[in-house]
Enzyme design. Structure first.
Site, PDB file in Angstrom:
ATOM      1  N   CYS A 304       0.806  -1.224   0.000  1.00 19.96           N
ATOM      2  CA  CYS A 304       0.000   0.000   0.000  1.00 19.96           C
ATOM      3  C   CYS A 304       0.838   1.273   0.000  1.00 19.96           C
ATOM      4  CB  CYS A 304      -0.981  -0.008   1.172  1.00 19.96           C
ATOM      5  SG  CYS A 304      -0.230   0.092   2.816  1.00 19.96           S
ATOM      6  N   HIS A 352      -2.532   1.215   6.819  1.00 25.40           N
ATOM      7  CA  HIS A 352      -2.940   1.133   5.407  1.00 25.40           C
ATOM      8  C   HIS A 352      -3.163   2.532   4.855  1.00 25.40           C
ATOM      9  CE1 HIS A 352      -4.354  -0.864   1.822  1.00 25.40           C
ATOM     10  NE2 HIS A 352      -5.420  -0.093   1.797  1.00 25.40           N
ATOM     11  N   HIS A 364      -5.769   1.750  -4.413  1.00 21.19           N
ATOM     12  CA  HIS A 364      -4.879   1.234  -3.366  1.00 21.19           C
ATOM     13  C   HIS A 364      -4.484  -0.198  -3.665  1.00 21.19           C
ATOM     14  CE1 HIS A 364      -8.072  -0.906  -0.619  1.00 21.19           C
ATOM     15  NE2 HIS A 364      -8.485  -0.884  -1.864  1.00 21.19           N
TER      16      HIS A 364
END
Length: 392
Positions: A304, A352, A364
């Site tokens: 990520c 994240h 993402h």
């Protein structure tokens, strides 16, 4: 820079209420416990699909947090290795220079011997920790020329510096060894979490997998609805702002004054950010479909924070490697004011991140086994959104 406090939706949560058990129920429980006290323990009941889904999500979340720890440790390891290599190269250069200087000092001693001084022990000189002591002890120091004495002083200074560099290199090597051990531990932690998640999923029957897919689809539909709601709210707010600006211009025209001077700087800033964000988003869109691989920074795969770092680098903005550092670069903005290009961070541990594209959606790298994709920022519900940061 604004503080990074967790953004959370408004609402009220009602705690559960535990009522006293009835006396008869308590007596019955005691009786049952006494009857089964010596019985063999029963096998754990099979978890429900909802419990499996939650456990798998938790494991992936833990794996992602461990991945960010791995990323940070790997970056530190690379920096420390670079420092160790630099120190060792420096020590090697200095040692070579010292060896040359020792030989030169030995030639000084030999020259003095030829002029009548006592015979020099050249081997002792070449191994001496302090050549000045050697010259003093052999009564050669007062026979050296001024140039030779300067050479001795320079040698002593260089020898002290080399000794210090050797100590620094040794300490840096020890630190690097410790960090490499931590890197190995972080890597093993990620692998354990992912193995546990795969193990849970592998035990599901075809029917259970279908039910799990249905749960995921329902969650996605709810997330898409929330994204649409955010897009509508932002569109309404933008329309209201445009109407207010038009009204201000009309008023300014009527009174003969200008009301735009106070906003020109802000407009320039917005335009600059939009140009950079467009480049970051263009890059991110070309990565859609590439696999999530923990620790990866491209070009074939990403995790990520590796994706957001690479996207903004394409726009000329250098972001740190981990989510924990990226969240501190830029300005925190309210969710209601989010713009394309902003970074959306998730979970209390900030493990994240995604790149906002507009209309409540982001690009993402979701998790192991998945691919870079466009998805609602509410993919895990409103409560997991930690903060929004404008990085440039």
């Amino acid at each position: 820079m604004a503080s990074h406090r967790k953004w959370s939706p408004t609402g009220t949560r009602i705690a559960g209420i535990r009522t006293p058990a009835l006396a008869t129920a308590a007596l019955t429980s005691v009786a049952l416990l006494s009857q089964t006290a010596n019985a063999a323990p029963s096998a754990d009941p099979k978890p429900s699909i909802e419990e499996v889904e939650k456990k798998v999500d938790d494991l992936y979340h833990q794996a992602e947090a461990a991945t960010e720890k791995y990323n940070a440790t790997r970056e530190k390891t690379a920096q420390q290795r670079k420092r160790v290599d630099s120190l060792l190269d420096d020590v090697a250069r200095r040692t070579e220079k010292l060896n040359t200087a020792r030989e030169e000092l030995g030639s000084f001693a030999a020259a003095q011997y030829r002029t009548g001084a006592s015979a020099p022990d050249t081997a002792t000189l070449l191994l001496a920790d302090n050549p000045q002591d050697y010259f003093d002890q052999t009564q050669l120091m007062d026979r050296l020329t001024s140039r030779q004495k300067v050479a001795v002083d320079d040698y002593i200074t260089e020898q002290a510096a080399t000794t210090k560099k050797r100590a620094e290199a040794s300490q840096s090597l020890q630190t690097l060894t410790t960090t490499q051990s931590a890197l190995k531990t972080s890597k093993a932690d990620v692998q354990r979490k992912l193995a546990a998640a795969r193990d849970l999923l592998s035990k599901l029957t075809a029917e259970e997998k279908a039910r799990l897919a249905a749960i995921e689809k329902k969650k996605q539909e709810a997330a898409d609805r929330k994204a649409a709601e955010l897009a509508q709210q932002q569109a309404a707010a933008e329309k209201k702002a445009q109407e207010a600006a038009a009204q201000q211009q009309t008023t300014s025209g009527t009174t003969g004054t200008s009301g735009t001077s106070g906003t020109s700087g802000s407009s320039t800033t917005d335009s600059s950010y939009t140009a950079k964000a467009d480049k970051a988003l263009a890059f991110a869109r070309t990565q859609v479909g590439k696999p999530y691989v923990w620790g990866a920074t491209g070009p074939g795969s990403y995790d990520c924070s590796g994706l957001t770092q690479a996207a903004w680098k394409a726009a000329g903005v250098d972001l740190p490697r981990t989510t924990w550092d990226q969240v501190n670069v830029g300005t925190t903005v309210p969710l209601a004011d989010i713009k394309p290009g902003d970074l959306v961070f998730f979970y209390d541990d900030i493990s994240h991140v995604g790149l906002y594209v507009g209309n409540g959606m982001m690009i993402h790298a979701p998790k192991p086994g998945a691919y870079v994709r466009e998805e609602s920022i509410f993919y895990g519900g409103e409560s997991i959104i930690h903060s929004v940061v404008r990085p440039a």
